[in-house]
Design a protein around this motif. Structure first.
Motif, PDB file in Angstrom:
ATOM      1  N   PRO A  15      38.579   6.710  50.744  1.00  0.00           N
ATOM      2  CA  PRO A  15      39.472   6.725  49.999  1.00  0.00           C
ATOM      3  C   PRO A  15      39.388   4.472  49.247  1.00  0.00           C
ATOM      4  N   VAL A  71      44.289   2.029  49.591  1.00  0.00           N
ATOM      5  CA  VAL A  71      45.143   3.479  50.341  1.00  0.00           C
ATOM      6  C   VAL A  71      45.013   2.848  51.450  1.00  0.00           C
ATOM      7  N   ASP A  87      49.060  10.584  47.514  1.00  0.00           N
ATOM      8  CA  ASP A  87      48.707  10.038  45.240  1.00  0.00           C
ATOM      9  C   ASP A  87      47.211  10.547  45.451  1.00  0.00           C
ATOM     10  N   TRP A  88      46.048   9.385  46.132  1.00  0.00           N
ATOM     11  CA  TRP A  88      44.841   9.220  45.754  1.00  0.00           C
ATOM     12  C   TRP A  88      43.780  11.287  46.107  1.00  0.00           C
ATOM     13  N   ARG A 107      42.499  14.014  43.048  1.00  0.00           N
ATOM     14  CA  ARG A 107      41.028  14.835  42.873  1.00  0.00           C
ATOM     15  C   ARG A 107      40.668  16.000  42.519  1.00  0.00           C
TER      16      ARG A 107
END
Lengths: 153, 83, 153, 83
Positions: free
Chosen positions: B22, B26, B34-35, B39
């Motif tokens: 990440p 992050v 959230d990241w 995806r």
């Protein structure tokens, strides 16, 4: 004070023997054995598969065992937890506590079972008439674990 | 960063584990979720109800605001049902 | 739901097996084993002789077992109590409770042990360095038994 | 009436059991103890501290005011210490 996470079955009698043999200072031994029930909330259950997080499981079980030993005067303790696919009626988990006095043994054993349920990374997949599904955590298990939080000794 | 998924989270993500890198911003478990959700749909489905997500960092239970960084082992799973 | 009063030893593992084998409805089995400690209130103990009141003992154990079954949803229960002369480290008593749920099994087992201590006609004669003497009843045992009195279900 | 004694009560009385025929006015456990104490020093010593005496009538726990009569089995013993 030992912890085992294993696929194979255990022998409650042998575990009791190992905890108390040669010891003359133990007055009370309390054990809990958890088994796969053939019924859960009205649904028939034929098998239960226990998934776990190898490494973290052992760490967590050792941590809660250490916590029990810090809170109660235990002479010995033991946790065995199985993983993999088990049929209804099979043993899942064994928790034993030995102490000079019965109240410590009873309380520590109940504490270990309550904390294990909410802190050890295991997840149950139930198989039955209605297919397979992940077991949801119970609010009553959180409440049972929570009640020991304010009860430090 | 090593990511692990268990139980229905594993099923929904479609992976038991993966290596991820990440971006540097992050820095917490929550930011990592959230990241991940950005995806793909599998992550979106897995993390849809955040009240059912539990996490561990380096094999210790961790809250959403717990720090994460390169080299950490981060696991995501539903509430535990052992015993 | 059976009670045994006997001179010879028992096998905790076999007792657990007899309670749960072939049963798929039991989720939790809790056992208590009481043993002769080599130390009691600072005095060394080598042997313990248990005297009892044959006939009344069995009656009382059956009564408290029936009381436990009335209060908690038990699938099975078992009480074994030895009498005669026992050496330090030997098993004295075994109490087991099986239920669908762990809380019932834990509570019923603790209840049986507490009530047994104040209602079953057994008396302990301790032998040790300081000679032989009858064990005095403990106020804490009365208190432990009493706490269940208001707790009817 | 069949009388039984256990533990140190048995030792002090000097008997494990005996047949007795108390007079008709002995109608309770307490009155039976009073009558026994008058029978000799061994009974007097055994029943000296009444707070330590427990009784059973026909194998059920009984209080001092519990009725007793001909044909009953009455047992005296100290507080129990099993388990």
């Amino acid at each position: 004070m030992t912890v085992s996470v294993q696929r194979h079955d255990f022998d409650p009698g042998r575990e009791c023997h190992l905890l108390t043999s040669g010891r003359h200072d133990i007055g009370a031994l309390v054990t809990f054995t958890g088994l796969v029930r053939d019924m859960a909330e009205g649904r028939g259950v034929s098998h239960m598969t226990l998934e776990h997080y190898p490494g973290m499981t052992e760490r967590m079980l050792e941590q809660i065992e250490a916590e029990a030993c810090a809170r109660w005067p235990l002479d010995a303790s033991r946790i065995v937890h199985r993983h993999g696919r088990l049929a209804a009626g099979e043993r899942i988990v064994f928790v034993a506590t030995a102490s000079a006095h019965r109240q410590a043994a009873f309380e520590a054993c109940a504490f270990l079972v309550d904390w294990l349920k909410t802190k050890a990374p295991f997840w149950k997949l139930e198989e039955g008439e209605a297919g397979a599904g992940w077991v949801a955590a119970k609010a009553e298990d959180d409440a049972a674990a929570e009640k020991w939080r304010g009860d430090r000794r | 960063m090593k990511l692990l998924y268990f139980a229905w989270l594993r099923e929904r993500v479609g992976l038991a584990q993966e290596e991820a890198e990440p971006p540097a911003e992050v820095r917490t478990v929550g930011a990592l979720i959230d990241w991940l959700v950005g995806r793909g749909e599998n992550y979106e489905a897995a993390f849809a109800d955040r009240s059912l997500i539990r996490a561990a960092v380096n094999q210790d239970h961790a809250a959403l605001d717990a720090p994460v960084g390169p080299g950490d082992e981060v696991a995501f799973f539903p509430p535990m049902t052992g015993g």
